[in-house]
Design a protein around this motif. Structure first.
Motif, PDB file in Angstrom:
ATOM      1  N   UNK A 161     -27.993 -18.492 -14.155  1.00 48.78           N
ATOM      2  CA  UNK A 161     -29.415 -18.868 -13.919  1.00 48.78           C
ATOM      3  C   UNK A 161     -29.936 -17.859 -13.192  1.00 48.78           C
ATOM      4  N   UNK A 162     -31.374 -17.745 -13.512  1.00 54.32           N
ATOM      5  CA  UNK A 162     -32.023 -16.728 -12.695  1.00 54.32           C
ATOM      6  C   UNK A 162     -33.303 -17.225 -12.144  1.00 54.32           C
ATOM      7  N   UNK A 163     -33.307 -17.357 -10.756  1.00 60.25           N
ATOM      8  CA  UNK A 163     -34.338 -17.979  -9.927  1.00 60.25           C
ATOM      9  C   UNK A 163     -35.264 -16.996  -9.096  1.00 60.25           C
ATOM     10  N   UNK A 164     -35.084 -15.903  -8.621  1.00 61.36           N
ATOM     11  CA  UNK A 164     -36.072 -14.936  -8.034  1.00 61.36           C
ATOM     12  C   UNK A 164     -35.693 -13.417  -8.675  1.00 61.36           C
ATOM     13  N   UNK A 165     -34.474 -13.164  -9.342  1.00 61.04           N
ATOM     14  CA  UNK A 165     -34.173 -12.000  -9.775  1.00 61.04           C
ATOM     15  C   UNK A 165     -33.840 -10.902  -8.705  1.00 61.04           C
ATOM     16  N   UNK A 166     -33.805 -11.150  -7.407  1.00 61.98           N
ATOM     17  CA  UNK A 166     -33.425 -10.273  -6.502  1.00 61.98           C
ATOM     18  C   UNK A 166     -31.897  -9.602  -6.368  1.00 61.98           C
ATOM     19  N   UNK A 167     -30.975 -10.343  -6.881  1.00 67.77           N
ATOM     20  CA  UNK A 167     -29.633 -10.087  -6.985  1.00 67.77           C
ATOM     21  C   UNK A 167     -29.619  -9.234  -8.092  1.00 67.77           C
ATOM     22  N   UNK A 168     -30.193  -9.652  -9.211  1.00 65.65           N
ATOM     23  CA  UNK A 168     -30.111  -8.618 -10.490  1.00 65.65           C
ATOM     24  C   UNK A 168     -30.781  -7.156 -10.248  1.00 65.65           C
ATOM     25  N   UNK A 169     -31.934  -7.395  -9.497  1.00 66.06           N
ATOM     26  CA  UNK A 169     -32.780  -6.280  -9.103  1.00 66.06           C
ATOM     27  C   UNK A 169     -31.968  -5.330  -8.216  1.00 66.06           C
ATOM     28  N   UNK A 170     -30.980  -5.886  -7.495  1.00 67.07           N
ATOM     29  CA  UNK A 170     -30.209  -5.101  -6.536  1.00 67.07           C
ATOM     30  C   UNK A 170     -29.066  -4.397  -7.337  1.00 67.07           C
ATOM     31  N   UNK A 171     -28.296  -5.267  -8.001  1.00 62.98           N
ATOM     32  CA  UNK A 171     -27.540  -4.643  -8.985  1.00 62.98           C
ATOM     33  C   UNK A 171     -27.722  -3.538  -9.982  1.00 62.98           C
ATOM     34  N   UNK A 172     -29.048  -3.621 -10.327  1.00 67.01           N
ATOM     35  CA  UNK A 172     -29.400  -2.658 -11.505  1.00 67.01           C
ATOM     36  C   UNK A 172     -29.703  -1.452 -10.776  1.00 67.01           C
ATOM     37  N   UNK A 173     -30.192  -1.539  -9.507  1.00 71.82           N
ATOM     38  CA  UNK A 173     -30.444  -0.262  -8.599  1.00 71.82           C
ATOM     39  C   UNK A 173     -29.482   0.702  -8.463  1.00 71.82           C
ATOM     40  N   UNK A 174     -28.348  -0.061  -8.053  1.00 73.07           N
ATOM     41  CA  UNK A 174     -26.980   0.499  -7.708  1.00 73.07           C
ATOM     42  C   UNK A 174     -26.403   0.988  -8.831  1.00 73.07           C
ATOM     43  N   UNK A 175     -26.380   0.355 -10.058  1.00 79.04           N
ATOM     44  CA  UNK A 175     -25.915   0.825 -11.352  1.00 79.04           C
ATOM     45  C   UNK A 175     -26.591   1.878 -11.909  1.00 79.04           C
ATOM     46  N   UNK A 176     -27.971   1.994 -11.852  1.00 83.27           N
ATOM     47  CA  UNK A 176     -28.665   2.968 -12.417  1.00 83.27           C
ATOM     48  C   UNK A 176     -28.598   4.398 -11.327  1.00 83.27           C
ATOM     49  N   UNK A 177     -28.124   4.104  -9.924  1.00 80.13           N
ATOM     50  CA  UNK A 177     -28.239   5.249  -9.401  1.00 80.13           C
ATOM     51  C   UNK A 177     -26.761   5.698  -9.632  1.00 80.13           C
ATOM     52  N   UNK A 178     -25.743   5.381 -10.129  1.00 75.72           N
ATOM     53  CA  UNK A 178     -24.560   5.920 -10.492  1.00 75.72           C
ATOM     54  C   UNK A 178     -24.641   6.318 -12.072  1.00 75.72           C
TER      55      UNK A 178
END
Length: 363
Positions: A161-178
């Protein structure tokens, strides 16, 4: 649930930690709110409520066929033009099985399944990110061992489930950086309560696929939540790669032994080890057995709402953090099999359910 004529529907859920207003604004008519989830009180001051999925096989005992149907419906809502290579990422601990099932349903030879973890293993780390509202906020992502995914073009991030999207945004940023090769991000979730505004903060163009959309309005009150024990990382020696190091296939081995069973069966996964137990349950259901599947959890919650009972025991990953199993009634007449990848599980849990233990070990 969705009212007649497609109108918005809303309900108030009273929990011991406060009042939750639930508003459904859209979704698949075959998957109304009552079929997908209920709600309970979390023992966590950062978020006082818990979305209890009925099709995840975690806090609620679910039939494998219902779990498969939900994931198949979710996979059908993914865009059909995703460019490969693809990395499908399931978030630990709750969405490990969900992510691996979605990867399986996508049936893409150019897609790799990988899940985050809270276990330390002897392998190079790809990334680390935080889940701010969680009692155990740190997630680790390890370098995949499968070749050919050095430059993925699409990320499919999976959570229940997604409530705020904060965790997913944190994950996406570190993955795109790599992986700067990423061109597109798709978030797949059973229920989306976020409104989607956070997608603009993603590091690449992003969309969301879900079975139900809505809003949650939380008003704290009643008993206070408490800060649970710190979510320390575990240590796994000589682990089998069930997904922490990336998997292209959906093949799963069986346990070291499989007892005979007569009558209704409950199969319990432990922590992040959930996909192989689900596949075992699915096979037995196909053979005609009455079987449900669920899993232990680090998430501390209060009895009430969608949680009728709870067992508390030691973490089999050796962190010292209390673990829980919800809605597993020892008096319901089901034989219980507890499935694990670690050397053992807490004897207190085994005794409480008069359970058999089934281990998956390296071969």
């Amino acid at each position: 649930m969705m009212a007649a004529g497609g109108q918005v529907s809303a309900a108030a859920v009273s929990l011991s930690t406060g009042e939750l207003r639930v508003e459904v604004t859209g979704g698949d008519p075959d998957w109304p709110l009552a079929r997908l989830c209920g709600f309970a009180a979390r023992r966590n001051p950062r978020r006082g409520f818990l979305v209890v999925s009925k099709v995840l096989g975690r806090h609620w005992p679910a039939r494998p066929g219902e779990m498969r149907a939900a994931v198949r419906a979710l996979a059908a809502r993914l865009p059909g033009d995703l460019a490969g290579p693809i990395v499908v990422m399931g978030l630990a601990e709750t969405a490990v099985c969900l992510g691996q099932m979605l990867h399986e349903e996508m049936a893409r030879g150019d897609a790799l399944f990988l899940h985050s973890t809270r276990q330390r293993i002897d392998h190079p780390l790809l990334a680390r990110f935080e889940e701010p509202h969680s009692h155990a906020s740190a997630h680790l992502v390890y370098e995949p061992v499968e070749p050919g995914i050095e430059a993925p073009r699409t990320l499919v991030l999976v959570d229940d489930e997604v409530s705020t999207g904060t965790t997913l945004t944190n994950l996406a940023r570190v993955l795109v950086a790599r992986w700067p090769s990423v061109e597109r991000i798709v978030v797949a979730t059973l229920t989306d309560w976020s409104g989607g505004g956070w997608l603009a903060a993603m590091p690449r163009p992003a969309t969301i696929a879900s079975l139900l959309q809505g809003r949650l309005d939380w008003t704290p009150g009643g008993v206070a939540g408490f800060e649970a024990a710190a979510g320390t990382l575990g240590v796994l020696d000589d682990p089998v790669n069930h997904g922490r190091l990336g998997r292209r296939d959906s093949d799963v081995a069986g346990p070291d032994r499989e007892p005979a069973v007569h009558g209704p069966l409950r199969i319990v996964g432990t922590g992040e080890f959930t996909y192989a137990p689900f596949r075992l349950a699915e096979r037995l259901e196909a053979a005609g057995l009455d079987v449900v599947v669920q899993a232990t959890s680090r998430s501390p919650a209060r009895i009430g709402g969608a949680l009728a009972c709870a067992l508390c025991f030691d973490d089999n990953y050796g962190t010292g953090v209390p673990n829980f199993l919800y809605n597993a009634d020892a008096a319901d007449g089901r034989t219980t099999w507890i499935c694990h990848e670690t050397p053992d599980v807490d004897p207190a849990l085994v005794a409480a359910l008069d359970a058999e233990t089934l281990r998956w070990s390296a071969r």
